[in-house]
Structure formats: C-alpha cells, structure tokens
Design a protein around this motif. Structure first.
Motif, short mmCIF file in Angstrom:
data_model
loop_
_atom_site.label_atom_id
_atom_site.label_comp_id
_atom_site.label_asym_id
_atom_site.label_seq_id
_atom_site.Cartn_x
_atom_site.Cartn_y
_atom_site.Cartn_z
N HIS A 407 -33.48 -30.28 -48.60
CA HIS A 407 -33.51 -31.71 -48.30
C HIS A 407 -32.10 -32.22 -47.99
CE1 HIS A 407 -37.59 -32.64 -49.90
NE2 HIS A 407 -37.37 -31.55 -50.59
N GLY A 408 -32.01 -33.09 -47.01
CA GLY A 408 -30.74 -33.73 -46.72
C GLY A 408 -30.32 -34.66 -47.84
N ASP A 409 -29.02 -34.93 -47.95
CA ASP A 409 -28.55 -35.95 -48.90
C ASP A 409 -28.63 -37.32 -48.21
OD1 ASP A 409 -26.27 -36.17 -47.27
OD2 ASP A 409 -25.11 -34.78 -48.51
N TYR A 410 -28.15 -38.38 -48.90
CA TYR A 410 -28.41 -39.71 -48.31
C TYR A 410 -27.67 -39.94 -47.00
CZ TYR A 410 -24.15 -41.71 -50.50
OH TYR A 410 -22.88 -41.98 -50.87
N GLU A 411 -26.49 -39.35 -46.87
CA GLU A 411 -25.77 -39.53 -45.59
C GLU A 411 -26.52 -38.82 -44.46
OE1 GLU A 411 -21.71 -38.26 -46.00
OE2 GLU A 411 -21.09 -40.17 -46.88
N GLU A 412 -27.03 -37.64 -44.77
CA GLU A 412 -27.77 -36.88 -43.74
C GLU A 412 -29.07 -37.58 -43.37
OE1 GLU A 412 -26.45 -32.30 -44.60
OE2 GLU A 412 -27.60 -33.29 -46.14
N MET A 413 -29.77 -38.12 -44.38
CA MET A 413 -31.04 -38.81 -44.08
C MET A 413 -30.78 -40.06 -43.21
SD MET A 413 -33.48 -38.44 -47.42
CE MET A 413 -32.45 -39.25 -48.61
N ILE A 414 -29.69 -40.76 -43.53
CA ILE A 414 -29.38 -41.97 -42.75
C ILE A 414 -28.97 -41.58 -41.33
CG2 ILE A 414 -27.74 -43.91 -42.54
CD1 ILE A 414 -27.97 -44.21 -45.62
#
Ligand SMILES: [Zn+2]
Length: 466
Positions: A407-414
């Motif tokens: 899973h991506g972290d929050y920066e990657e998801m954004i």
C-alpha cells in the motif's frame, strides 16, 4: 443512486461497497472477508447487510482475500451474476479461494478436535461453493472501456498494488444522467518492485478510495532493502538464529523473495537456507511468473541477467506438510517466509509458536496487520501470546519494515489522486482504514485541495444526486 457501505468502513478488512441505481440495478464492488477471527469481525462474515440474490454483478479490484474472500459465500447465498476482473485476478482467485475453503475446513476440524470455542464456527463455504463461483468469473483487459450492458461501462486502470489489481472506473446511466465513479481498491506504492505502477484514471465525480496508511510515510525502498539485509545478518550470522517472516502469499512473498534474490545475485546474502513454506505462496509465485507482461521495466531488465527473479540455489519452496514439519527440527540459522501475513492461520502459526520464545530468533513483520490479529498484537508490542491454546512468552526480537507494504503511504496516495481535478469531485469517500488514520488522512487531503470528504461507517447508505 445510493451507495451502501457494507465492509472496510472505518476498518481495513471486509471490503464491500454496493451501488444501487434508481432502476434497482445493484453492482457490488469487491466482496472481501473480515479478518481477525478472535474479534467481532469474525462473526461479521455471516451477514452481508443485503440479499446476495438481488445483486446483478460483482466487480473485483484484486485477489487479496480481504477483497475477494467472501465471494463463494455470496454465491452460496444466492448470487448468480457475472464477476468481472482482470485475467491475473481470476487465476489468483482460483488458488486463493480454494485455499480459503481448505483453511476454514481444517481450522474447524482442528478446533473441534481440541475444543477451542473461539474458532468453532462452521466454515463459511466449501470447495463446491468455490467451484461454482469460479464459473461466474469473466476477465476483462486493462485500459479499455467494456460495456457490460446498456447502462454500465467499466474500465480497469493500473493501480500497482499486486498483479492483476485495478482501479475500477464506472460510467453508469441513470435515466438521462451518467454517474462517473472510481473505486481505487488498494493503491500500490509509487515504485513497485515487480509489477507496473499506477497510471492516471479518468476524472470521476464520486471516488471511493482506500486510506490504510493515511497517517504514515514509508521511507524509500532502497533503505529498507539495506535494513532487511542488516536483519538477516544480525539474526542468521551474528545470533545464529532463525528469521521468521509472515507474509501475504500474494504480493509480499514475491517481493521479499525477489529482494533476497537480488542480494544473492550481488553476493550479499549469507549462505543460509531460505524457505517459502506455504503451498499457497508457492502457487501464487507460479502465477506471478506466468504473467510477465504485467512486469515493470526494472524487473525485466534484471531478468536479462537472471532469468529466475524468484529463485536461487538456497531457496526452497515447500508444499508438502511433511517437509514443513521438518523445519521445526532444523537446527541451523535460516529464513522462513510463510503465510498468513497477519499470523491468523496457516503454517506461520506453527513457526511463530516454535520460534517466538527463543531470543536468538527474529520475527520480521513486513506490512500492515489488523490490530486484533496476532500479527497486530505482536506489532503493538505484546509480551505474551497464545497459539492453539499454548501460552507463549515473546522473547524473539520483533522488527517492522513497512516499506514492504503493498500500500502507498499518504503522500503516494495523494499523488495518485492528483490526476483528478478536485473541484469536479462531488464526494470523496474514505474506506479501508482505521478511523483515527482516516481523520488524519482527511486533513492531508484537505490541505492538498480535496473537499467533500466523507468517512462512512458500516451500514451507511449515502444518496448521490446529480
Ligand atoms: Zn490488497
């Protein structure tokens, strides 16, 4: 249109989101199993919150069991429509769902024999239900709009989570209106070690998106491979112990094996035996190997030098339980990778039970574990655990490497969501995350310009109007 949130709502398992048009058409997005058998959630698998016989079609984002694991129960309880997914997802579901039925049956028999009331519930489905389910699968290509009927069109775009995973993009006609909906399923890391990464997806007005790591940053992959190598050295060379790695059969196992393969090729890996002790992980690796068209450029380049990116001389895949049991008697440093990833079922339970009380050993947790699972409790620092009725003291070292998360972290998801114009999004629903995490992620998203963010609870029904 209404959206019913029936799973992975303020939690990370049991993904199930039901779209219902005003004409009464019902489209289910994923049909995952709630995990964490000791918890309330184990019992939540017995109730869908809707009648499966009323569902017209199921669209599946990927093969992980928390997204696919209840499909045979859906079929057993009356669903008879098509199940749309990509080709690798179908191949993987074939082994994942068969394995799930087998584990439920053997856990039931084992618990029954030994009188553990907490695991004494009946299996949710059997092999016959799985076989009936597999008949309903229909595979679709990525990057093409598929017209499922006059009112519904579907496009899978790359999401970079595991092989076969897709972002589900829908156009659904409702009278003269067309709803543009995107359901991300699970979002991968920006750079995946094996498969192609995510791609932009068409502008949507309604987005349902995951939020597992909405409050965290993972660090880069290279640093974590150095850490993995350091843990291997400290455990197997300095302490002469065993390194036990619980890993999802699908995705994480292949990533860890490939990371070890690269170390071995570079002459960095100490000469210890490495075991992938899981028939499912072994089969999943075979399936990943059979779809090289979904690999990224890096691994294809690596394969020009090493045609076996998931195999080296000290690596052994174990299917037979007889050889698995021999590992208990093996009196030498080694690495054992086994499933399940959250240490809830399967052979990993025996390896943890046999090795956790020895301080020379290390248990390496390489991804998210739902807090009520054994993996979650160990991750949170439990000093005593219980496996199959045995009280055990945690003396082995516990290490965590989140960069192996799929899973991506929050920066990657954004960054993944940044292909969208935020002002065109009318509702952004956060699913597949703990509530506290989702609240933090909501703030990050707001700062990035996204609005109209909602965090539904299980059982919530939200009306969408144009
Ligand atoms: Zn997943």
């Amino acid at each position: 249109m209404k959206i019913h949130f029936e799973g992975a709502a303020r939690t990370v398992t049991g993904s199930k989101h039901l779209l219902e048009t005003e004409n009464g058409v019902k489209i289910l997005l994923d049909c995952g199993m709630f995990q964490g058998q000791e918890s309330e959630k184990g019992r939540e698998n017995h109730h869908f919150g809707f009648d499966p016989a009323d569902v017209d079609m199921l669209i599946l984002s990927h093969a992980h069991i928390d997204h696919s694991g209840l499909i045979p129960k859906l079929v057993k309880d009356g669903f008879n429509g098509p199940i749309y997914c990509t080709e690798p997802t179908k191949a993987l579901c074939q082994i994942m769902l068969t394995d799930s039925a087998y584990i439920q049956m053997s856990d039931y028999k084992y618990a029954h024999k030994n009188g553990f009331s907490s695991q004494s519930s009946e299996p949710l489905y059997d092999i016959d239900d799985v076989l009936q389910t597999l008949e309903l699968f229909k595979t679709l290509s990525y990057d093409n709009w598929h017209h499922l009927n006059d009112d519904v069109a579907l496009l899978f775009t790359y999401i970079g989570h595991i092989i076969g995973s897709g972002c589900i993009n829908l156009r659904i006609k409702e009278g003269k209106k067309t709803h543009r909906i995107a359901y991300t399923g699970d979002i991968g890391r920006k750079t995946h070690r094996i498969i192609k990464g995510w791609k932009p997806f068409p502008q949507a007005e309604i987005i349902i998106t995951e939020s597992t790591y909405g409050d965290r940053l993972h660090g880069n992959i290279g640093t974590n491979e150095e850490q993995l190598l350091k843990i291997v050295h400290e455990t197997c060379v300095e302490n002469k112990g065993k390194l036990i790695i619980p890993a999802f059969s699908l995705g994480r196992t292949q990533e860890i094996v490939h990371a070890l393969d690269k170390m071995e090729s570079a002459g960095l890996l100490p000469p210890v035996k490495v075991f992938v002790d899981s028939p499912l992980s072994t089969s999943a690796t075979e399936i990943v190997k059979s779809f090289p068209e979904y690999y990224n450029k890096d691994i294809k380049k690596y394969m020009e030098r090493d045609s076996q990116p998931f195999g080296f001389s000290n690596l052994h895949y174990i299917r037979d339980v007889k050889y698995s049991k021999l590992l208990n008697k093996l009196n030498e440093p080694c690495i054992i990778i086994s499933a399940s990833g959250m240490i809830e079922a399967g052979r990993i339970l025996h390896h943890v039970a046999n090795n956790i009380e020895n301080e020379r050993n290390t248990l390496l947790i390489v991804g998210y574990c739902e807090p009520s699972t054994l993996g979650g409790r160990l991750r949170d620092g439990a000093k005593e655990i219980k496996i199959y009725g045995r009280e055990l003291k945690v003396k082995a070292r516990i290490e965590i490497l989140d960069a192996y998360s799929a899973h991506g972290d929050y920066e990657e998801m954004i960054e993944f969501l940044s292909c969208q114009e935020p002002h065109l999004i009318r509702k952004l629903f956060l699913v597949h995350g703990k509530y506290e995490t989702q609240m933090i992620y909501k703030d990050h998203l707001s700062q990035a310009g996204f609005h109209h963010i909602e965090i539904p609870e299980r059982g919530d029904v939200v009306e969408i109007t144009i």
